[in-house]
Scaffold this active site. Structure first.
Site, PDB file in Angstrom:
ATOM      1  CD  GLU A  28     -25.941 -53.371 126.377  1.00 22.41           C
ATOM      2  OE1 GLU A  28     -26.277 -52.288 125.869  1.00 22.41           O
ATOM      3  OE2 GLU A  28     -24.760 -53.689 126.587  1.00 22.41           O
ATOM      4  CG  ASN A  73     -20.620 -51.321 125.399  1.00 24.71           C
ATOM      5  OD1 ASN A  73     -20.403 -51.200 124.191  1.00 24.71           O
ATOM      6  ND2 ASN A  73     -20.664 -50.284 126.204  1.00 24.71           N
ATOM      7  CG  ASN A 173     -22.202 -52.947 120.486  1.00 25.96           C
ATOM      8  OD1 ASN A 173     -23.092 -52.323 119.905  1.00 25.96           O
ATOM      9  ND2 ASN A 173     -21.601 -52.494 121.590  1.00 25.96           N
ATOM     10  CD  GLU A 174     -21.016 -48.477 120.732  1.00 23.30           C
ATOM     11  OE1 GLU A 174     -20.340 -48.484 121.774  1.00 23.30           O
ATOM     12  OE2 GLU A 174     -21.994 -47.723 120.576  1.00 23.30           O
ATOM     13  CE1 TYR A 245     -27.747 -44.212 123.307  1.00 24.54           C
ATOM     14  CE2 TYR A 245     -25.492 -44.699 122.618  1.00 24.54           C
ATOM     15  CZ  TYR A 245     -26.771 -45.125 122.961  1.00 24.54           C
ATOM     16  OH  TYR A 245     -27.067 -46.469 122.930  1.00 24.54           O
ATOM     17  CD  GLU A 293     -25.969 -48.981 120.965  1.00 20.12           C
ATOM     18  OE1 GLU A 293     -25.628 -48.099 121.772  1.00 20.12           O
ATOM     19  OE2 GLU A 293     -25.412 -50.091 120.883  1.00 20.12           O
ATOM     20  CD  GLN A 353     -29.955 -50.480 126.079  1.00 18.80           C
ATOM     21  OE1 GLN A 353     -30.479 -51.373 126.678  1.00 18.80           O
ATOM     22  NE2 GLN A 353     -28.614 -50.367 126.013  1.00 18.80           N
TER      23      GLN A 353
HETATM   24  O1  AHR Z   1     -26.844 -48.323 124.952  1.00 17.36           O
HETATM   25  C1  AHR Z   1     -25.827 -48.282 125.904  1.00 17.36           C
HETATM   26  C2  AHR Z   1     -24.452 -48.588 125.319  1.00 17.36           C
HETATM   27  O2  AHR Z   1     -24.086 -47.566 124.459  1.00 17.36           O
HETATM   28  C3  AHR Z   1     -24.353 -49.829 124.480  1.00 17.36           C
HETATM   29  O3  AHR Z   1     -24.123 -50.974 125.223  1.00 17.36           O
HETATM   30  C4  AHR Z   1     -23.173 -49.541 123.608  1.00 17.36           C
HETATM   31  O4  AHR Z   1     -23.247 -50.186 122.381  1.00 17.36           O
HETATM   32  C5  AHR Z   1     -23.160 -48.032 123.499  1.00 17.36           C
HETATM   33  O5  AHR Z   1     -21.907 -47.505 123.749  1.00 17.36           O
END
Ligand code: AHR
Length: 503
Positions: A28, A73, A173-174, A245, A293, A353
């Protein structure tokens, strides 16, 4: 009494073939992922394009199949046209996602070239936050069409005669996240994603698209969001995304190792929603999952929030530079095992990432590139986890943790690599105190021997790698035994093993 775990696999009972795209990752425009990460003109390791060759070597070594780009994001207020063509004409922008100055000296043209050098396919995200279908179509035409039309011509004028041939596209995205620029309600987003995907597929029949699921399992709208979005978009898209995450904020390793029990529940829930929409629509199509992700992410959070608040609009600031511990590597190994256990439905997964930003590969601005602890589980599974996943029947001892009553000591999966005529077992001992006597009953496999036994082991859960030293990396072991189709090995507490069996 010694603790025990047993895995039974039968070569006729298969879950599914592993899609190589589960070994994906993510770059990103965030922090130092691009600038001083993969791209740093003037660095001693940079090539004629400014791409860091030391990083490319590590990306290749890691076995990454595809890389999601440019966000995250970031994509939700990205104007892709500003990132192509002669660099002197490109417009710098303010990235609102990370409150950073974006010079646009690295963009779509450069990423396409970099991907070829890194040997990775592109998974491109379009901006469905501040922009819409038209801009997504223009980008698709620019990247993939060989027609005599405006955007395809522009690409040629920019020096790229051949189309990039990007096969996989994320519809934003999201979009469920209130932090997202252009955040939308489920129905509103579902309609936009459906129409954008429909139009893009009308232009290029060869592409596949991913619709946004929830930003995580803990979003208050989780479930309802997937259901409503899929109600609108089911017939127009190919995959639904999942993001997650994990963190050990409570400093409770045993509980941290149980996060994949929650992941199991997450996967089941999304698969159930997809299949219920399929049934309701009487559709012939089965929607698969793109876990685009996933990783551990928590070490840097507080510092990053403060930096974005108090020092905005910097160029490639140090953001999300989590330094990973040994226990983080074990959690990543567990996640990879879980994805393989669901190989029939999880077709794409992206470790988030790749470089500097919550990443397996780090760079020093004035120095070298180095491997974090989490590099190694990905390396082991992407190298040895090729072929067909066999149904794992697992039994054995379990233990309670503060949030889970029954956590199996061992998580494991077996993969048959038909091409190499090998069978590979990946196993984690989640018990933090005691070793486990592990047996694998490999039914239907005659005359196998142990060809390789690699282990990630440590007594120190908090040990980290650095540019100077690499205490966390796989070690070779020789004490696994194969006897009449039965494998036995002792798994040390909090360890991850890869055992390669063959003739
Ligand atoms: O990977 C970091 C961020 O985590 C990304 O930009 C977003 O998609 C997620 O919230």
């Amino acid at each position: 009494m010694a603790r025990k775990a047993k895995l039974i696999v039968d070569r006729d009972f298969k879950i599914g073939e592993i899609d190589k795209r589960v070994y994906g990752s993510f770059i990103e425009h965030l922090g130092r992922a691009v600038y001083t990460g993969i791209y740093q003109p003037g660095h001693p390791a940079a090539d004629e394009n400014g791409f860091r060759k030391d990083v490319i070597d590590l990306v290749r070594d890691l076995g990454v199949s595809n890389v999601r780009y440019p966000g995250g994001n970031f994509v939700s207020n990205f104007r892709w046209e500003d990132s192509v063509g002669p660099k002197e004409n490109r417009r710098p922008m303010l990235d609102l996602a990370w409150r950073t100055y974006e010079p646009n000296t690295f963009g779509i043209n450069e990423f396409s070239k970099w991907s070829k050098k890194a040997g990775t396919d592109i998974m491109m995200a379009v901006n469905l936050g501040t922009r819409g279908t038209e801009e997504a179509l223009n980008l698709l035409e620019y990247c993939n069409m060989d027609t005599e039309s405006y955007w395809a011509d522009l690409r040629r004028q920019h020096g790229d005669a051949d189309p990039y041939g990007i096969k996989l596209w994320c519809m934003g995205n999201e979009m469920d996240g209130p932090w997202q620029m252009g955040h939308k309600e489920a129905k509103e987003y579902g309609r936009l994603a459906a129409e954008t995907s429909k139009a893009m597929k009308t232009m290029d029949h060869s592409i596949e698209t991913v619709v946004c699921g929830s930003a995580s399992r803990t979003m208050p709208t989780f479930g309802k969001w997937e259901y409503q979005v899929l109600n609108e978009a089911y017939e127009y898209v190919d995959y639904v995304s999942l993001h997650q995450y994990w963190g050990n904020q409570a400093d409770n390793t045993a509980d941290f190792f149980a996060v994949t029990d929650d992941l199991e529940d997450f996967l089941h829930s999304v698969i159930s929603i997809c299949d219920s929409v399929k049934a309701e629509k009487n559709s012939k199509k089965t929607l698969n999952l793109s876990f685009d992700e996933w990783n551990v992410w928590y070490h840097s959070l507080k510092k990053d929030d403060e930096a974005m608040e108090n020092q905005p609009w910097r160029r490639h600031p140090h953001l999300l530079e989590d330094i990973y511990t040994y226990e983080d590597a074990i959690v990543d190994a567990l996640a990879l095992i879980k994805f393989l256990q669901h190989a029939d439905r999880v077709k794409i997964a992206c470790l988030a990432q790749l470089v500097n930003v919550i990443a397996p590969i780090m760079t020093e601005e004035d120095g070298k590139a180095w491997r974090q602890t989490i590099y190694w589980p990905f390396w082991l599974v992407s190298h040895y986890g090729r072929g067909t996943v066999l149904v794992p029947v697992l039994s054995g001892d379990d233990h309670p943790t503060s949030h889970h009553d029954h956590v199996s000591d061992v998580e494991a999966v077996a993969v048959e690599n038909e091409e190499k005529d090998q069978t590979v077992i990946f196993a984690v001992n989640r018990n933090t105190e005691e070793p486990v006597e592990f047996t694998a009953d490999l039914r239907g496999f005659a005359d196998l021997k142990v060809l390789d036994f690699e282990a990630l082991e440590s007594d120190d859960m908090k040990v980290v790698n650095s540019a100077e030293s690499e205490p966390v990396k796989p070690v070779k072991r020789t004490d696994a035994k194969m006897d009449g189709g039965m494998l036995t090995a002792v798994l040390k507490p909090s360890s991850f093993v890869t055992i390669v069996l063959g003739k």
